[in-house]
Design an enzyme around this catalytic site. Structure first.
Site, PDB file in Angstrom:
ATOM      1  N   TRP A 112       0.815  -1.214   0.000  1.00  0.00           N
ATOM      2  CA  TRP A 112       0.000   0.000   0.000  1.00  0.00           C
ATOM      3  C   TRP A 112       0.846   1.260   0.000  1.00  0.00           C
ATOM      4  O   TRP A 112       0.493   2.260  -0.628  1.00  0.00           O
ATOM      5  CB  TRP A 112      -1.013  -0.007   1.147  1.00  0.00           C
ATOM      6  CG  TRP A 112      -2.102  -1.003   0.908  1.00  0.00           C
ATOM      7  CD1 TRP A 112      -2.333  -2.145   1.618  1.00  0.00           C
ATOM      8  CD2 TRP A 112      -3.092  -0.996  -0.141  1.00  0.00           C
ATOM      9  NE1 TRP A 112      -3.406  -2.837   1.073  1.00  0.00           N
ATOM     10  CE2 TRP A 112      -3.880  -2.152   0.008  1.00  0.00           C
ATOM     11  CE3 TRP A 112      -3.381  -0.125  -1.197  1.00  0.00           C
ATOM     12  CZ2 TRP A 112      -4.943  -2.468  -0.855  1.00  0.00           C
ATOM     13  CZ3 TRP A 112      -4.439  -0.421  -2.048  1.00  0.00           C
ATOM     14  CH2 TRP A 112      -5.204  -1.584  -1.874  1.00  0.00           C
ATOM     15  N   ASP A 152      -1.543   6.452   6.722  1.00  0.00           N
ATOM     16  CA  ASP A 152      -2.611   5.587   6.219  1.00  0.00           C
ATOM     17  C   ASP A 152      -2.857   4.544   7.313  1.00  0.00           C
ATOM     18  O   ASP A 152      -2.001   3.706   7.585  1.00  0.00           O
ATOM     19  CB  ASP A 152      -2.162   4.931   4.911  1.00  0.00           C
ATOM     20  CG  ASP A 152      -3.212   3.962   4.346  1.00  0.00           C
ATOM     21  OD1 ASP A 152      -4.212   3.680   5.042  1.00  0.00           O
ATOM     22  OD2 ASP A 152      -3.009   3.478   3.218  1.00  0.00           O
ATOM     23  N   LYS A 209     -12.096  -2.174   6.484  1.00  0.00           N
ATOM     24  CA  LYS A 209     -11.228  -3.127   7.182  1.00  0.00           C
ATOM     25  C   LYS A 209     -11.694  -3.272   8.636  1.00  0.00           C
ATOM     26  O   LYS A 209     -12.088  -4.332   9.053  1.00  0.00           O
ATOM     27  CB  LYS A 209      -9.766  -2.686   7.136  1.00  0.00           C
ATOM     28  CG  LYS A 209      -9.262  -2.246   5.765  1.00  0.00           C
ATOM     29  CD  LYS A 209      -9.154  -3.402   4.775  1.00  0.00           C
ATOM     30  CE  LYS A 209      -8.964  -2.960   3.329  1.00  0.00           C
ATOM     31  NZ  LYS A 209      -7.806  -2.148   3.043  1.00  0.00           N
TER      32      LYS A 209
HETATM   33  C1  PLP Z   1      -7.299  -1.510   1.705  1.00  0.00           C
HETATM   34  C2  PLP Z   1      -6.262  -0.470   1.887  1.00  0.00           C
HETATM   35  C3  PLP Z   1      -6.182   0.654   1.062  1.00  0.00           C
HETATM   36  C4  PLP Z   1      -7.111   0.866  -0.119  1.00  0.00           C
HETATM   37  O1  PLP Z   1      -8.386   1.025   0.316  1.00  0.00           O
HETATM   38  P1  PLP Z   1      -9.611   1.274  -0.689  1.00  0.00           P
HETATM   39  O2  PLP Z   1     -10.664   1.709   0.276  1.00  0.00           O
HETATM   40  O3  PLP Z   1      -9.893  -0.027  -1.355  1.00  0.00           O
HETATM   41  O4  PLP Z   1      -9.232   2.333  -1.628  1.00  0.00           O
HETATM   42  C5  PLP Z   1      -5.212   1.586   1.315  1.00  0.00           C
HETATM   43  N1  PLP Z   1      -4.346   1.440   2.325  1.00  0.00           N
HETATM   44  C6  PLP Z   1      -4.382   0.363   3.143  1.00  0.00           C
HETATM   45  C7  PLP Z   1      -3.405   0.248   4.267  1.00  0.00           C
HETATM   46  C8  PLP Z   1      -5.347  -0.620   2.956  1.00  0.00           C
HETATM   47  O5  PLP Z   1      -5.399  -1.691   3.773  1.00  0.00           O
END
Ligand code: PLP
Length: 369
Positions: free
Chosen positions: A110, A181, A205
């Protein structure tokens, strides 16, 4: 048409990385409230996002988020569409308007995606990358990072969902704002928001269903974006409109609200962290005790949320997955980019799910190892 409500017995243990398991209590509440939300005679999906009834959800969700995470008063809480991925562009488009330089830490899938997107907008420097030590992934100490003191911000991914690597500490970048993030670890443990300039997290998540993204941004970073930045991608405009620039994903917002209330009933983030540590420790201890299974991350950097592991023989992968599925253990395949297995054990995964997985893994080794 079968209108029998699903029983809890029909539910499986869902180890998906996202969209992921939601708390059973929350799903039951949503089910109960579906046809007539709080006496409105409508579902939440059918009410205006400008109605007092919906604005009450907006306020409650924001208040609960502020309370659970201890968000200081000089930070704005936004709920935006577009997922974690849209933040990969929104962050540079808004924060690089005056100074095009940003430093990124590369720890896995990511952060690599975030870097590739940011490179469209500015001078992106990679300050550090994960290193293998004795064939196990580690995050280098911050003393070895090459940070630029004049960068507009430093970006990192607190928990790499695919690689199963997490930061055991929060980077200290002095006056340079830290952007995190936290898509796969938000609300899994207490954090000190004052260490960050901006935090973002997609909901699907650990926080709710897909479709909505939490952004926590310090007031001084809410500034004029790059020219041509669309209104919908401008933090300033979202702050002014309190995340109601257009019709937001109202049902996802409502569901996030229910999950935050569930977290409060559970005792908050100290309690949920204790449960998460206990679940993860059980699984890692078992993996470490059995030579047939292997986790690729050095113990200090192992994720509490996403546990990747491999079997001694990849030829057994398919058999492992299909037998797991027959026992009600679903979505254990690793991400398509790295293969192997991955058990995501977010807040809503009960300890019983982890215990059932370990029993299955032990039984599988006995028969096939
Ligand atoms: C899943 C994820 C993303 C992307 O998320 P989307 O909502 O599908 O755009 C970005 N960063 C991390 C750490 C993730 O686990």
């Amino acid at each position: 048409m079968n209108t029998t409500p699903a029983t809890t017995q029909e539910r499986i243990f869902n180890f998906s990385a996202g969209p992921a398991v939601l708390p059973l209590e929350v799903l039951q509440q949503a089910q109960q409230e579906m046809l007539n939300w709080q006496g409105t005679g409508m579902s939440v999906m059918e009410i205006s996002h400008r109605s007092d009834a919906f604005l009450a959800i907006v306020k409650q969700t924001s208040d609960d988020c502020r309370e659970l995470l201890g968000v200081p008063s000089n930070y704005q809480i936004l709920f935006l569409p577009g997922g974690g991925t849209l933040q990969f562009s929104m962050v540079p488009m808004n924060l690089l308007a005056k100074n095009p330089q940003a430093d990124y830490v590369q720890t896995g899938f990511w952060s690599q995606k975030a870097i590739a997107e940011a490179q469209r907008y500015g001078d992106i420097h990679i300050a550090s990358t994960t290193k293998k030590v004795l064939d196990l992934a580690t995050i280098p100490d911050q003393s070895s990072w090459q940070l630029r003191s004049n960068a507009a911000y430093v970006h990192y991914v607190h928990n790499e969902t695919i690689d199963g690597i997490t930061f055991p500490w929060v980077p200290d970048c002095g006056k340079v704002p830290l952007v995190a993030d936290m898509s796969s670890c938000i609300f899994s443990a207490p954090i000190d928001v004052s260490q960050f300039g901006l935090i973002y997290a997609g909901a699907q998540k650990n926080m709710g269903p897909a479709g909505i993204t939490l952004v926590i941004i310090r007031d001084d970073l809410v500034t004029t974006p790059m020219p041509m930045t669309p209104t919908m991608l401008t933090y300033q405009d979202h702050v002014k409109a309190q995340s109601l620039l257009n019709t937001p994903p109202t049902y996802s917002w409502y569901m996030v609200g229910l999950v935050l209330q569930w977290l409060k009933r559970k005792g908050g983030l100290v309690d949920i962290q204790r449960d998460n540590v206990a679940k993860a420790k059980k699984l890692y201890d078992y993996i470490d005790s059995e030579a047939f299974y292997r986790n690729p991350v050095a113990p200090a950097y192992r994720s509490l949320m996403n546990v990747p592991f491999t079997l001694a023989h990849t030829s057994l992968d398919e058999c492992f997955l299909s037998e797991a599925s027959m026992r009600g253990l679903e979505n254990l395949a690793g991400h398509r980019s790295i293969g192997g297995m991955r058990a995501s054990i977010y807040n809503a995964m009960p300890l019983a799910g982890v215990e059932t997985l370990i029993e299955f893994m032990a039984d599988f080794v006995k028969r096939k190892g």
